[in-house]
Write a protein that holds these residues in place. Structure first.
Motif, mmCIF file in Angstrom:
data_model
loop_
_atom_site.group_PDB
_atom_site.id
_atom_site.type_symbol
_atom_site.label_atom_id
_atom_site.label_comp_id
_atom_site.label_asym_id
_atom_site.label_seq_id
_atom_site.Cartn_x
_atom_site.Cartn_y
_atom_site.Cartn_z
ATOM 1 N N THR A 109 0.737 -1.079 -0.030
ATOM 2 C CA THR A 109 -0.058 0.088 -0.115
ATOM 3 C C THR A 109 0.840 1.353 -0.107
ATOM 4 O O THR A 109 2.136 1.130 0.390
ATOM 5 C CB THR A 109 -1.008 0.173 1.280
ATOM 6 O OG1 THR A 109 -0.120 -0.073 2.357
ATOM 7 C CG2 THR A 109 -1.880 -1.054 1.498
ATOM 8 N N SER A 110 0.463 2.286 -0.792
ATOM 9 C CA SER A 110 0.988 3.631 -0.856
ATOM 10 C C SER A 110 0.041 4.809 -0.754
ATOM 11 O O SER A 110 -0.869 4.720 -1.803
ATOM 12 C CB SER A 110 1.844 3.455 -1.879
ATOM 13 O OG SER A 110 2.625 4.847 -2.111
ATOM 14 N N ASP A 111 0.266 5.778 -0.130
ATOM 15 C CA ASP A 111 -0.701 6.926 -0.442
ATOM 16 C C ASP A 111 -0.063 7.759 -1.563
ATOM 17 O O ASP A 111 -1.002 8.584 -2.211
ATOM 18 C CB ASP A 111 -0.438 7.821 1.134
ATOM 19 C CG ASP A 111 -0.993 7.282 2.269
ATOM 20 O OD1 ASP A 111 -1.890 6.290 2.022
ATOM 21 O OD2 ASP A 111 -0.455 7.466 3.496
ATOM 22 N N THR A 112 1.055 7.714 -1.943
ATOM 23 C CA THR A 112 1.660 8.571 -2.915
ATOM 24 C C THR A 112 1.575 7.775 -4.239
ATOM 25 O O THR A 112 1.911 8.538 -5.207
ATOM 26 C CB THR A 112 3.140 8.999 -2.505
ATOM 27 O OG1 THR A 112 4.027 7.727 -2.514
ATOM 28 C CG2 THR A 112 3.221 9.777 -1.388
ATOM 29 N N GLY A 113 1.349 6.510 -4.117
ATOM 30 C CA GLY A 113 1.549 6.059 -5.656
ATOM 31 C C GLY A 113 2.760 5.283 -6.071
ATOM 32 O O GLY A 113 3.094 4.617 -6.897
ATOM 33 N N TYR B 222 5.785 2.708 -4.799
ATOM 34 C CA TYR B 222 6.111 1.558 -4.122
ATOM 35 C C TYR B 222 7.539 1.296 -4.048
ATOM 36 O O TYR B 222 8.188 0.833 -4.971
ATOM 37 C CB TYR B 222 5.364 0.421 -4.557
ATOM 38 C CG TYR B 222 3.727 0.724 -4.617
ATOM 39 C CD1 TYR B 222 3.010 0.277 -3.352
ATOM 40 C CD2 TYR B 222 3.097 1.451 -5.573
ATOM 41 C CE1 TYR B 222 1.766 0.364 -3.314
ATOM 42 C CE2 TYR B 222 1.746 1.646 -5.471
ATOM 43 C CZ TYR B 222 1.059 1.111 -4.613
ATOM 44 O OH TYR B 222 -0.258 1.404 -4.377
ATOM 45 N N ASP C 283 -0.934 4.357 -9.889
ATOM 46 C CA ASP C 283 -2.058 5.343 -9.361
ATOM 47 C C ASP C 283 -3.092 4.570 -8.622
ATOM 48 O O ASP C 283 -4.202 5.266 -8.102
ATOM 49 C CB ASP C 283 -2.737 5.918 -10.543
ATOM 50 C CG ASP C 283 -3.623 4.850 -11.369
ATOM 51 O OD1 ASP C 283 -3.391 3.786 -11.284
ATOM 52 O OD2 ASP C 283 -4.301 5.463 -12.255
ATOM 53 N N ARG C 284 -2.775 3.377 -8.080
ATOM 54 C CA ARG C 284 -3.697 2.508 -6.926
ATOM 55 C C ARG C 284 -3.030 2.871 -5.500
ATOM 56 O O ARG C 284 -1.942 2.650 -5.457
ATOM 57 C CB ARG C 284 -3.745 1.267 -7.335
ATOM 58 C CG ARG C 284 -4.455 0.949 -8.888
ATOM 59 C CD ARG C 284 -5.854 1.696 -8.847
ATOM 60 N NE ARG C 284 -6.283 1.456 -10.376
ATOM 61 C CZ ARG C 284 -7.037 0.731 -10.988
ATOM 62 N NH1 ARG C 284 -7.349 -0.460 -10.172
ATOM 63 N NH2 ARG C 284 -7.234 0.467 -12.022
ATOM 64 N N PRO C 285 -3.921 3.017 -4.760
ATOM 65 C CA PRO C 285 -3.304 2.904 -3.176
ATOM 66 C C PRO C 285 -2.913 1.560 -2.587
ATOM 67 O O PRO C 285 -1.944 1.428 -1.851
ATOM 68 C CB PRO C 285 -4.766 3.304 -2.404
ATOM 69 C CG PRO C 285 -5.864 2.876 -3.169
ATOM 70 C CD PRO C 285 -5.337 2.978 -4.737
ATOM 71 N N SER C 286 -3.495 0.354 -3.388
ATOM 72 C CA SER C 286 -3.138 -0.907 -2.908
ATOM 73 C C SER C 286 -2.975 -1.739 -4.178
ATOM 74 O O SER C 286 -3.776 -1.783 -5.056
ATOM 75 C CB SER C 286 -3.943 -1.510 -1.871
ATOM 76 O OG SER C 286 -3.569 -2.888 -1.658
#
Length: 184
Positions: free
Chosen positions: A63-67, A69, A103-106
């Motif tokens: 998971t990432s808030d910024t896109g 990884y 561009d996905r949060p997970s």
């Protein structure tokens, strides 16, 4: 079996039974040096097998808030990304020097990874059952002899090592992959 046991078996295989019997005797500097070199050889062989012949694959959910990884955040060290999915569907992603951008949060990332470096007291395990102790011992002996400057002995061990790799790979379907240095 520990890596230390594998080193001992490699010493016996190479005809250095006296060094194998001395074990971890701190007064035997030559034996300690040989064991240290063989530990380096073990890690080199495990890395070569994973990158070139018997890849280690895993799927991780990140998971990432910024896109972005970051590869440093992966639980294992990746060397080839196979696919990136989100919600079970493949998604577009970009490979950057230090990360994957999506561009996905997970995301679920399937990738091939390099094995973690082992120490002498660590357990020997390779997720692919085709990689036997004997195969690794042949590779370690070939590397050790090459480091010691005995090119003739190294070539003999390398021949056994490559023959065992070929024997294990011949039992598998090709799947559009040419092993390194084999097509010449």
């Amino acid at each position: 079996m520990t890596v230390n046991n594998l080193i001992t078996e490699t010493l016996v295989l190479m005809g250095m039974s006296q060094a194998a019997d001395e074990g971890e005797d701190p007064s035997a500097a030559d034996t300690a040096r040989m064991r240290g070199i063989l530990l380096l050889c073990f890690n080199a062989v495990a890395d070569e097998l994973a990158r070139g012949y018997f890849p280690l694959k895993t799927v991780q959910t990140l998971t990432s808030d910024t896109g972005s990884y970051m590869f440093a955040d992966f639980p294992l060290v990746p060397y080839r990304i196979i696919s990136v999915k989100s919600g079970g569907e493949k998604v577009a992603w970009k490979l950057r020097p230090l990360c994957i951008e999506c561009d996905r949060p997970s995301i679920d990332v399937e990738y091939e990874y390099v094995p973690q470096r082992k120490e002498a007291d660590d357990e020997f395990s390779y997720p692919d059952t085709a990689v036997s102790e004997l195969l690794v011992e042949y590779g370690m002996a070939a590397e050790y002899m090459l480091i010691c400057g005995d090119a003739e002995a190294s070539a003999a061990w390398e021949s056994r090592y490559r023959a065992e790799i070929d024997r294990q790979l011949s039992a598998r379907p090709v799947r559009g992959r040419v092993p390194p240095r084999r097509w010449l």
